[in-house]
Enzyme design. Sequence first.
Site, PDB file in Angstrom:
ATOM      1  N   ASN A   9      11.266   4.908   7.686  1.00 30.18           N
ATOM      2  CA  ASN A   9      11.099   5.547   6.384  1.00 30.18           C
ATOM      3  C   ASN A   9      12.438   6.160   5.982  1.00 30.18           C
ATOM      4  O   ASN A   9      12.821   7.192   6.521  1.00 30.18           O
ATOM      5  CB  ASN A   9      10.003   6.623   6.488  1.00 30.18           C
ATOM      6  CG  ASN A   9       9.887   7.451   5.222  1.00 30.18           C
ATOM      7  OD1 ASN A   9      10.412   7.084   4.171  1.00 30.18           O
ATOM      8  ND2 ASN A   9       9.190   8.578   5.310  1.00 30.18           N
ATOM      9  N   LYS A  11      13.259   7.494   3.269  1.00 30.85           N
ATOM     10  CA  LYS A  11      13.099   8.618   2.336  1.00 30.85           C
ATOM     11  C   LYS A  11      14.079   8.477   1.160  1.00 30.85           C
ATOM     12  O   LYS A  11      14.419   7.370   0.770  1.00 30.85           O
ATOM     13  CB  LYS A  11      13.271   9.952   3.068  1.00 30.85           C
ATOM     14  CG  LYS A  11      12.409  10.043   4.333  1.00 30.85           C
ATOM     15  CD  LYS A  11      12.298  11.432   4.860  1.00 30.85           C
ATOM     16  CE  LYS A  11      11.574  11.418   6.189  1.00 30.85           C
ATOM     17  NZ  LYS A  11      11.193  12.728   6.638  1.00 30.85           N
ATOM     18  N   HIS A  94       2.295  10.207   2.869  1.00 26.34           N
ATOM     19  CA  HIS A  94       3.260  10.877   3.741  1.00 26.34           C
ATOM     20  C   HIS A  94       3.153  12.382   3.516  1.00 26.34           C
ATOM     21  O   HIS A  94       2.866  12.834   2.400  1.00 26.34           O
ATOM     22  CB  HIS A  94       4.680  10.378   3.423  1.00 26.34           C
ATOM     23  CG  HIS A  94       5.689  10.864   4.417  1.00 26.34           C
ATOM     24  ND1 HIS A  94       6.251  12.116   4.353  1.00 26.34           N
ATOM     25  CD2 HIS A  94       6.198  10.272   5.525  1.00 26.34           C
ATOM     26  CE1 HIS A  94       7.090  12.265   5.379  1.00 26.34           C
ATOM     27  NE2 HIS A  94       7.070  11.160   6.106  1.00 26.34           N
ATOM     28  N   GLU A  96       5.265  14.554   3.061  1.00 23.10           N
ATOM     29  CA  GLU A  96       6.100  15.066   1.960  1.00 23.10           C
ATOM     30  C   GLU A  96       5.434  14.809   0.610  1.00 23.10           C
ATOM     31  O   GLU A  96       5.562  15.604  -0.321  1.00 23.10           O
ATOM     32  CB  GLU A  96       7.505  14.437   2.050  1.00 23.10           C
ATOM     33  CG  GLU A  96       8.282  15.029   3.224  1.00 23.10           C
ATOM     34  CD  GLU A  96       9.267  14.094   3.885  1.00 23.10           C
ATOM     35  OE1 GLU A  96       9.669  13.089   3.271  1.00 23.10           O
ATOM     36  OE2 GLU A  96       9.631  14.370   5.052  1.00 23.10           O
ATOM     37  N   GLU A 166       1.377  11.946  12.164  1.00 22.87           N
ATOM     38  CA  GLU A 166       2.650  12.651  12.062  1.00 22.87           C
ATOM     39  C   GLU A 166       2.408  14.158  11.945  1.00 22.87           C
ATOM     40  O   GLU A 166       2.147  14.668  10.838  1.00 22.87           O
ATOM     41  CB  GLU A 166       3.409  12.185  10.824  1.00 22.87           C
ATOM     42  CG  GLU A 166       3.739  10.719  10.812  1.00 22.87           C
ATOM     43  CD  GLU A 166       4.944  10.445   9.921  1.00 22.87           C
ATOM     44  OE1 GLU A 166       5.948   9.978  10.457  1.00 22.87           O
ATOM     45  OE2 GLU A 166       4.878  10.727   8.722  1.00 22.87           O
ATOM     46  N   GLY A 172      11.315  15.734  11.117  1.00 20.00           N
ATOM     47  CA  GLY A 172      12.659  16.175  10.744  1.00 20.00           C
ATOM     48  C   GLY A 172      13.121  17.443  11.428  1.00 20.00           C
ATOM     49  O   GLY A 172      14.113  18.047  11.020  1.00 20.00           O
ATOM     50  N   SER A 211      10.249  13.102  14.615  1.00 22.62           N
ATOM     51  CA  SER A 211      11.412  13.259  15.493  1.00 22.62           C
ATOM     52  C   SER A 211      11.432  12.252  16.637  1.00 22.62           C
ATOM     53  O   SER A 211      11.829  12.574  17.763  1.00 22.62           O
ATOM     54  CB  SER A 211      11.491  14.704  16.021  1.00 22.62           C
ATOM     55  OG  SER A 211      11.706  15.599  14.944  1.00 22.62           O
ATOM     56  N   GLY A 233      14.560  10.117  10.248  1.00 22.68           N
ATOM     57  CA  GLY A 233      16.007  10.289  10.425  1.00 22.68           C
ATOM     58  C   GLY A 233      16.662   9.198  11.257  1.00 22.68           C
ATOM     59  O   GLY A 233      17.721   8.666  10.876  1.00 22.68           O
TER      60      GLY A 233
END
Length: 250
Positions: A9, A11, A94, A96, A166, A172, A211, A233
């Site tokens: 992802n 982002k 997600h 977010e 998740e 993150g 992570s 990330g």
Amino acid sequence: MRTPFIAGNWKMNKTVSEAVALVDELKAALSGVSGVDIAVCPAYVALTSVKPGLAGSQIKLGAQNAYYEPKGAFTGEVAISMLTGIVDYIIIGHSERRQIFGETDALVNKKVLAVIAAGLQPIMCIGETLAENEAGQTEAVLERQTRDGLVNVSTADIAKVTVAYEPIWAIGTGRAATAEDAQNRCAFVRAQLRLKYGDLADQVRIQYGGSVTAANAQELLGKPDIDGALVGGASLKVGDFSAIVKAAAR
Ligand code: PEP
């Protein structure tokens, strides 16, 4: 058996030219890798530019979101029909999207159903906040999100769904769930699926996300109910993402 599935992802990162370059590097780094399904999810604007570079590669494309209505006055949204023929997967719900943009389980469900109806595969994200985790509410949250996100998803379609567990506190932060905790949560989600779908639950891929790195992937992905990873990330770094994919390959 379930084929492991690693999805990156990206982002809101990478310009179009940066995305094309990253995909080229990933393609080279992952050539010859088998026994694992791989997807990258760049921003919408980069999708058609990276697509030609992936021809003949085992890396598939995903989108990070989509709207469930087929067309119309929904300024700023992208319809699933606009993504058909470009992507195979669409990330739905997600954290977010849920936390920053207010997406509810009911909206997530509409999107999941629309993605399936379009012949694409949803990656439905679920996971608890730190406060919910510390209050001992994790299982209740996962039970609700799994149930409400999958309303009216039929037995014929459930294997098309990937569920990404998740925990929000792990996204993150550099603080992944322990492999044991991640396994227990993914097994709990599978048990919820089994209540509704019986043995078809064994066909549903459940990813862990939060992570995931080259260093912890092996242990997480070695667990029986963790069928892959949704990677944020580390998916922006060729070496790290390739190592995670290779750790998943069976
Ligand atoms: C994510 O955004 O889905 C995610 C898991 O991010 P990260 O890997 O950076 O924690």
